[in-house]
Design a protein around this motif. Structure first.
Motif, short mmCIF file in Angstrom:
data_model
loop_
_atom_site.label_atom_id
_atom_site.label_comp_id
_atom_site.label_asym_id
_atom_site.label_seq_id
_atom_site.Cartn_x
_atom_site.Cartn_y
_atom_site.Cartn_z
N SER A 573 38.64 52.17 37.56
CA SER A 573 38.79 50.76 37.23
C SER A 573 37.77 49.97 38.04
CB SER A 573 40.21 50.30 37.59
OG SER A 573 40.32 48.90 37.51
N ILE A 574 36.97 49.13 37.37
CA ILE A 574 35.98 48.33 38.07
C ILE A 574 36.17 46.85 37.71
CG2 ILE A 574 34.27 50.15 38.27
CD1 ILE A 574 32.82 48.94 35.88
N TYR A 575 35.83 45.98 38.65
CA TYR A 575 35.89 44.54 38.43
C TYR A 575 34.48 43.96 38.52
CZ TYR A 575 40.91 43.84 38.16
OH TYR A 575 42.21 43.84 37.75
N ARG A 576 34.15 43.15 37.50
CA ARG A 576 32.84 42.51 37.43
C ARG A 576 33.03 41.01 37.67
NH1 ARG A 576 28.41 44.20 34.52
NH2 ARG A 576 29.72 45.61 33.32
N ILE A 577 32.24 40.45 38.57
CA ILE A 577 32.22 39.00 38.77
C ILE A 577 30.89 38.49 38.25
CG2 ILE A 577 32.31 37.11 40.42
CD1 ILE A 577 34.05 38.81 42.21
N GLY A 578 30.94 37.65 37.21
CA GLY A 578 29.73 37.17 36.56
C GLY A 578 29.60 37.76 35.18
N SER A 579 28.65 37.29 34.41
CA SER A 579 28.45 37.76 33.05
C SER A 579 27.70 39.09 33.05
CB SER A 579 27.67 36.72 32.24
OG SER A 579 26.40 36.49 32.82
#
Length: 624
Positions: A573-579
């Motif tokens: 599971s990964i979290y992306r901040i930004g587009s």
């Protein structure tokens, strides 16, 4: 079967039953400030019982590294260890009792070839006042399985009051023994929390030792039963059947009940040997031999020598695993526990005339056994050895100061406050103080010492309770905001200080975040200001935050930061901040997070930056 063969047999067995096998999570829980260590197989899986979908499906199994620091003082008897492996299998709304209980019986009696004559089981008695039924189905399933083997299969209630009746093999107990929920017994559960009965499995070593001595004595009470502490019975596994949740009207059934099994690998190995001394299993044998060669003493030579051997064996094995998961000795948190393990091993070794720098050799003996199952150990053997050696060097210097301080005490009675001060200031355990006292013809007021140490421990516990109050596990709004802020902080540090920066730990409360990271120098005021400005800029930009599930290889190719494969195996599971086209942060994490950085209320401010240990710095920050 060796302990490793038991582990493999278990994982192969549940793979055949349709389970996905996942690697062990780290001993240091990820973003969970409520506890220092992963203490059970359930702990890393808890979020999936609370509603999060596991990326690999509904049927999961593993062998989880576990550590329980509260057992340190108990180590020395024949069954307590701080580190252990917990075999586990889980059903997240798939199968239930009618599958789990026969599977466990099959594994124990067919795969491990354990004699069913030595197996005993417990089930939940029920609670009429709370409307929770007696777990008769589990009892009947065990009864039918025992009958198939031609073994006595009587079911009994209140054996703790009446004693075990002839032919009884399955026993009911109340919620203190046979109920699981996160908050404990049903009365303590808040509305909305799931829980359920459990059914435990015990191995009977017999009423007498090989020498004919009764295991149960009046010291353990008038009545012996499977939950007695006399050592005749050893719990080898526990099936938790999570089938209820608490509402404002009482307890209701879960629409999709869950299963959580946890079985102690070392205990299963002891049962297979039919030997209640867990230190006689194969994983300790090479270390025992090395310790005997280094001391000239023999395991089981006498009770005190055996106790000291067990302390060293357990503590060095535990230290090896903690160091391999990134813990370093310090005066706080996980590092304090590691330091205590190593120092207690040193003082125990001193009483065995163990030469300096031999503890690292013991650790390397364990490492050679575990490196195939846990590759990070093989990769860090030299690090493990160096950490233990350096800590031993530091402590021996402190120990000498404590011995000199002892020499200034007038005697002939060493008071409680005096011996407690020697421990708290110089790390001189009361056992060493007693040894020094005997050499001078002094005595230690042990009762007064224990009273002083109890006061010290109460203060420590109170401080710990305050420190961890309101942790991330409650998923409160402020904690979730701070959790997301750690991702912004992590990336900002890498931009300002360099890409050598990686997270080494975090602790989150509703009042602040604490973030440990790899960096060898004190940050300048300018660097701290640059980090603050960068984090606040990203908050002001109201960047989107979203979660993805991808393969480990895909996550690496995307440039995500994390310990891939440590928790979920092939899928992370990964979290992306930004587009997608202008991301700021991409990081492995299990959540939870806000959905937009604009939801972080306040201005990010670093209130403290300090050293934790060699090469590790710590930031405390707030949103104000």
């Amino acid at each position: 079967m060796s302990t490793g063969e038991i582990r493999k047999a278990y994982l192969d067995f549940f793979k055949e039953k349709g389970h996905v096998i996942v690697p062990s999570a780290s001993l240091v829980p990820e973003n969970d400030p409520t506890t220092l260590f992963t203490g059970s197989g359930m702990q890393p899986m808890l979020q999936y019982f609370l509603g999060t979908k596991h990326p690999l499906g509904k049927k999961i199994a593993d062998s989880q590294k576990s550590f329980r620091s509260q057992d340190i003082e108990e180590v020395g008897d024949n069954r307590h260890t701080t580190f252990f492996e917990m075999l586990g299998n889980w059903s997240f709304g798939d199968y239930f009792k009618r599958d789990q209980i026969p599977w466990m019986f099959e594994f124990l009696t067919e795969k491990l070839k354990l004699n069913p004559e030595n197996l005993y089981f417990t089930c939940f008695r029920g609670n009429e006042l709370l409307g929770i039924e007696k777990d008769e189905l589990s009892a009947k399933l065990w009864q039918e399985l025992l009958k198939s083997k031609g073994v006595t299969n009587g079911i009994q209630d209140f054996s703790e009051r009446d004693g075990m009746k002839d032919g009884a093999r399955i026993f009911y107990y109340d919620e203190k023994k046979n109920w699981w929920s996160r908050s404990g017994v049903p009365d303590n559960m808040p509305e909305g929390e799931p829980g359920g009965p459990d059914s435990e499995m015990f191995w009977d070593f017999g009423p007498s030792t090989s020498s004919g001595q009764a295991r149960h004595t009046p010291d353990f009470g008038a009545i012996c039963h499977v939950n007695c502490d006399c050592g005749r019975f050893l719990e080898i596994g526990n099936n938790v059947f999570m089938e209820y949740f608490k509402t404002d009207k009482g307890f209701e059934r879960l629409p999709a009940p869950n299963v959580d099994f946890g079985g102690g690998l070392e205990r299963l190995s002891a049962a297979l040997r039919n030997d209640p001394d867990v230190f006689n299993i194969d994983v300790f044998a090479p270390a025992i031999l090395a310790l005997q060669n280094a001391t000239g003493k023999k395991y089981n030579e006498d009770s005190e020598t055996t106790r000291l051997f067990r302390i060293i064996l357990d503590h060095i094995r535990g230290s090896m695993f903690l160091i391999s998961d990134g813990v370093t000795p310090s005066n706080t948190d996980q590092g304090y526990v590691l330091r205590r393990l190593i120092r207690r091993s040193i003082t125990s070794g001193r009483r065995l005339n163990l030469k300096e720098n031999k503890l690292a050799d013991i650790a390397e003996t364990f490492a050679s056994l575990y490196k195939d199952q846990y590759p990070s150990i093989g990769e860090k053997i030299s690090v493990i050895s160096n950490v233990i050696t350096e800590e031993e060097k530091r402590f021996r210097e402190t120990l000498e100061k404590g011995i000199k301080e002892f020499g200034l005490l007038p005697g002939p009675v060493i008071s409680g406050p005096q011996s407690a001060l020697l421990y708290q200031t110089y790390g001189l355990p009361v056992e060493v103080t007693e040894e020094l006292a005997r050499e001078k013809g002094f005595v230690v007021d042990r009762a007064a010492d224990e009273e002083e140490m109890e006061k010290h421990q109460e203060l420590s516990r109170a401080g710990s309770d305050k420190k961890f109050k309101g942790g991330l596990s409650s998923h409160g709004d402020r904690e979730v905001q701070y959790h997301t802020a750690t991702h912004l902080l992590h990336q900002a540090l890498r931009i300002v200080l360099g890409e050598h920066v990686y997270q080494k730990g975090s602790n989150i409360t509703p009042e602040r975040l604490r973030f440990d990271f790899s960096h060898g120098e004190k940050m300048t005021d300018e660097q701290k200001k640059n980090v603050e400005d960068l984090v606040n800029q990203k908050i002001a930009e109201s960047l989107p935050v979203f979660r993805e599930e991808v393969s480990s290889e895909e996550a690496r190719n995307m440039g995500a930061i994390g310990l891939f494969g440590e928790k979920y195996g092939d899928v992370v599971s990964i979290y992306r901040i930004g587009s997608l086209d202008s991301q700021f942060s991409l990081e492995f994490c299990g959540g939870p997070h806000v959905t937009n950085t604009g939801d972080l209320k306040g201005t990010f401010k670093i209130v403290k930056e300090e050293a934790v240990s060699q090469g590790v710095r710590r930031i405390k920050a707030v949103l104000e």
